[in-house]
Design a protein around this motif. Structure first.
Motif, PDB file in Angstrom:
ATOM      1  N   ASN A  32       8.457   1.217  -4.268  1.00 52.73           N
ATOM      2  CA  ASN A  32       8.158   0.245  -5.315  1.00 52.73           C
ATOM      3  C   ASN A  32       8.251   0.860  -6.704  1.00 52.73           C
ATOM      4  OD1 ASN A  32       6.998  -1.964  -3.405  1.00 52.73           O
ATOM      5  ND2 ASN A  32       5.857  -0.121  -2.847  1.00 52.73           N
ATOM      6  N   GLU A  42       6.099   7.186  -5.247  1.00 51.47           N
ATOM      7  CA  GLU A  42       4.894   7.028  -4.432  1.00 51.47           C
ATOM      8  C   GLU A  42       4.697   8.178  -3.441  1.00 51.47           C
ATOM      9  OE1 GLU A  42       4.715   2.263  -3.757  1.00 51.47           O
ATOM     10  OE2 GLU A  42       6.681   3.257  -3.888  1.00 51.47           O
ATOM     11  N   ALA A  76       1.065   3.003   2.530  1.00 53.16           N
ATOM     12  CA  ALA A  76       0.746   2.246   1.321  1.00 53.16           C
ATOM     13  C   ALA A  76       2.016   1.730   0.645  1.00 53.16           C
ATOM     14  CB  ALA A  76      -0.051   3.129   0.363  1.00 53.16           C
ATOM     15  N   ARG A  80       3.054  -2.400   0.205  1.00 54.66           N
ATOM     16  CA  ARG A  80       3.358  -3.048  -1.074  1.00 54.66           C
ATOM     17  C   ARG A  80       4.785  -3.571  -1.140  1.00 54.66           C
ATOM     18  NH1 ARG A  80       3.015   0.730  -5.780  1.00 54.66           N
ATOM     19  NH2 ARG A  80       3.606  -1.186  -6.870  1.00 54.66           N
TER      20      ARG A  80
END
Length: 280
Positions: A32, A42, A76, A80
């Protein structure tokens, strides 16, 4: 949710942004939050943390803490992101913790971008070859130990030598792991062929993954002028020293002939760099 990513590996400074574009054109979700080089931001925290832990342990066994953090960050990121079954990440520093990555993601597929080490070293330095950051300090120390080069030479060596030592270390340490993987899980892509024929590289990677390209942005990103060798910008003595350090690796990768009689001389690609033919 499956945690079987496509991990894009490549020595930083060797054109890995094109590898990110390649897999993105195949519909692979790489995160993302990404920078201009196509790095998966990330995954910075767990990968950088793993590099530091490995440095403190002087390259010994993978850390369970790193594996846990890799799992957590990947989950995670996926939570997302879109529900795309093809996902992965690219961060050049991943080259330094491949054992931990394989522990965390034992079914991962690897796309490994290779470039002529001499061209890679005679360019601007990458973070992993600079002493102005913790990752670079860790990577340089590991590289000099790998080559048996005294650590007290780091401060006096030319930046291109830093690139040479870290390039040899990073590639030589991932090669045994990658060579042991079955072909359906590991694909080697040569930077020189990607530059010379991006369509072919895209088609080949698509066939390997069993997907169809969703776009062809890679073709517009290829900059043959940018890919030209920067050798002339370095002092001749520095070029000679770097060439000596990387010669065995270049021979192993097929970028220069070996010293054995009858060795093959690789072809020159359109970038002016030596290329090695890749099986179709």
């Amino acid at each position: 949710m499956t945690l079987s990513p496509l991990i894009v590996l490549g020595r930083g400074g060797g054109g890995t942004r094109l590898a990110s574009a390649l897999v993105a054109d195949l519909g692979c979700f790489l995160g993302n939050d990404m920078n201009e080089s196509g790095d998966s931001l990330e995954m910075v925290s767990p990968i950088y943390g793993g590099v530091i832990r490995r440095s403190l342990a002087e390259g010994h066994s993978p850390s369970s803490c790193t594996v846990h953090e890799l799992h957590t960050a990947a989950a995670a990121m996926r939570a997302r992101g879109p529900t795309n079954p093809l996902w992965g990440f690219k961060l050049p520093e991943a080259m330094l913790i491949l054992p931990e990555l394989m522990d965390a993601f034992p079914e991962a597929r690897i796309l490994h971008l290779l470039r002529d080490p001499l061209d890679t070293c005679l360019r601007r330095t990458h973070q992993t070859a600079r002493m102005d950051n913790a990752i670079g300090c860790a990577a340089l120390a590991a590289a000099y130990r790998h080559l048996g080069r005294p650590l007290d030479r780091i401060g006096g060596d030319h930046p291109a030598m830093h690139m040479a030592c870290t390039t040899v270390h990073q590639i030589e340490t991932v090669m045994p792991i990658l060579s042991a993987m079955p072909s359906h899980r590991c694909l080697e892509v040569r930077f020189e062929q990607l530059i010379a024929d991006p369509h072919r590289s895209l088609t080949r990677a698509a066939a390997w993954l069993g997907v169809q390209p969703v776009r062809t942005s890679l073709v517009n990103l290829v900059d043959r002028q940018r890919a030209q060798s920067m050798q002339a910008h370095f002092p001749a003595e520095v070029v000679a020293e770097v060439a000596t350090i990387v010669k065995p690796l270049r021979q192993r990768l097929g970028y220069v002939p070996t010293d054995r009689a009858g060795a093959r001389t690789p072809d020159l690609g359109s970038t002016g760099s030596v290329t090695t033919a890749i099986p179709s």
